[in-house]
Scaffold this motif. Sequence first.
Motif, PDB file in Angstrom:
ATOM      1  N   ASP A  16      -3.567 -15.431  -0.265  1.00  0.00           N
ATOM      2  CA  ASP A  16      -4.176 -15.558   1.054  1.00  0.00           C
ATOM      3  C   ASP A  16      -3.974 -14.257   1.819  1.00  0.00           C
ATOM      4  N   THR A  17      -4.713 -14.117   2.916  1.00  0.00           N
ATOM      5  CA  THR A  17      -4.471 -13.044   3.888  1.00  0.00           C
ATOM      6  C   THR A  17      -3.636 -13.631   5.008  1.00  0.00           C
ATOM      7  N   LEU A  18      -2.386 -13.180   5.133  1.00  0.00           N
ATOM      8  CA  LEU A  18      -1.479 -13.760   6.114  1.00  0.00           C
ATOM      9  C   LEU A  18      -1.738 -13.220   7.519  1.00  0.00           C
ATOM     10  N   ALA A  19      -2.018 -11.924   7.612  1.00  0.00           N
ATOM     11  CA  ALA A  19      -2.252 -11.295   8.915  1.00  0.00           C
ATOM     12  C   ALA A  19      -2.920  -9.946   8.671  1.00  0.00           C
ATOM     13  N   TRP A  20      -3.224  -9.256   9.762  1.00  0.00           N
ATOM     14  CA  TRP A  20      -3.822  -7.920   9.685  1.00  0.00           C
ATOM     15  C   TRP A  20      -2.934  -6.930  10.424  1.00  0.00           C
ATOM     16  N   GLU A  21      -2.732  -5.785   9.802  1.00  0.00           N
ATOM     17  CA  GLU A  21      -2.020  -4.684  10.456  1.00  0.00           C
ATOM     18  C   GLU A  21      -3.065  -3.731  11.025  1.00  0.00           C
ATOM     19  N   GLU A  22      -3.048  -3.549  12.334  1.00  0.00           N
ATOM     20  CA  GLU A  22      -4.085  -2.772  13.008  1.00  0.00           C
ATOM     21  C   GLU A  22      -3.555  -1.419  13.469  1.00  0.00           C
ATOM     22  N   GLN A  23      -4.379  -0.399  13.313  1.00  0.00           N
ATOM     23  CA  GLN A  23      -4.082   0.941  13.821  1.00  0.00           C
ATOM     24  C   GLN A  23      -5.331   1.465  14.526  1.00  0.00           C
ATOM     25  N   PHE A  24      -5.293   1.523  15.842  1.00  0.00           N
ATOM     26  CA  PHE A  24      -6.410   2.058  16.617  1.00  0.00           C
ATOM     27  C   PHE A  24      -5.864   3.063  17.627  1.00  0.00           C
TER      28      PHE A  24
END
Length: 330
Positions: A125-133
């Motif tokens: 599964d995809t547990l979460a997203w790591e975001e870089q903006f």
Amino acid sequence: MLSVRSVARARARATSSYSPPSGFRATRVTSDRQLFRVSYFDTDGRFLDSRRRTADVAPDPADYADYRVLFLPGAPPSTILTNGLALVAPNHALQPLENRPAAGAQYSGYRIPLLTMDEDGETVDTLAWEEQFWTVFGMARGAQVFGIAVPFQRRTHTAAMPSGGGVVLVREEDPAGPAVLVTRIGPTADTVFARTYPYTPTPHTDALVRRALREAPVFRTPGGAPATEDDRAPDGAEFEGPLRRSGVIPANLPGVTGLAVGQDDSIWLRREEREGDSVDWTVLDGMGQVLGVVTLPRAQEVVAARGTVMAAVEEDELGRVTLVRYRVGW
């Protein structure tokens, strides 16, 4: 305010700690990112077992703003979750979509999926997203364009829980006023809690702007004509005037500038980078209740915490790391 007392200092390299799968007495697991090997130890530091766990997953490329994210197979686990699954951030590389210099403000960023993986290396599964903006400001110098990250930008912070209890996400939201949203996602992608914490914004000062620009790295943007002797890279201070005239510097300091999670599931939020040599850390328990505030030197980052003991690391200009252990009076 919590009282903090230093109890020891030692030279060390910080390592990550993880929870083992069922059937092991170990309470510590280390991940070797070169050999893709996970090793298990008991509480006395005795070696118990070693397993090779590799995620041979490579999601499809994704385009975000100025970059294409290319995913590569072969990634070691970041942690072992309490349900026995491994949490993996896929190996990735960034490919600029346009190879041309750009002056002024340029908005960029990307997202990386945090995947759960079974012992066979299959994605569950995809547990979460790591975001870089982020926002980069470019300034022309001769035939080249040099860039610097705009200071005081709000960022999303993501951290895996060393206990294997999931992932913590922290982002700022202000639909009805400045606030920090803290979300804990469990091993099965369920939301354990999501709580909002209002705070009073702190306007930045001229001194803070200059300090941020002085410490920010200046880089040459891709593309442009061949460099000449007149293409001297500007220092950070030379960006102050153009940045102020462009209006891209936020009026207030971001409410959270860092995140750490303790082995006891405590959540440590590094607060505003105000003037002075210290920074406050707001501490939550594993269910989001506020425990208090700890003040640490600005150069230190929290890397571990359990009960009334926590540790921080500090890196000097030569790259040497000092591990500092504290006892916290709750």
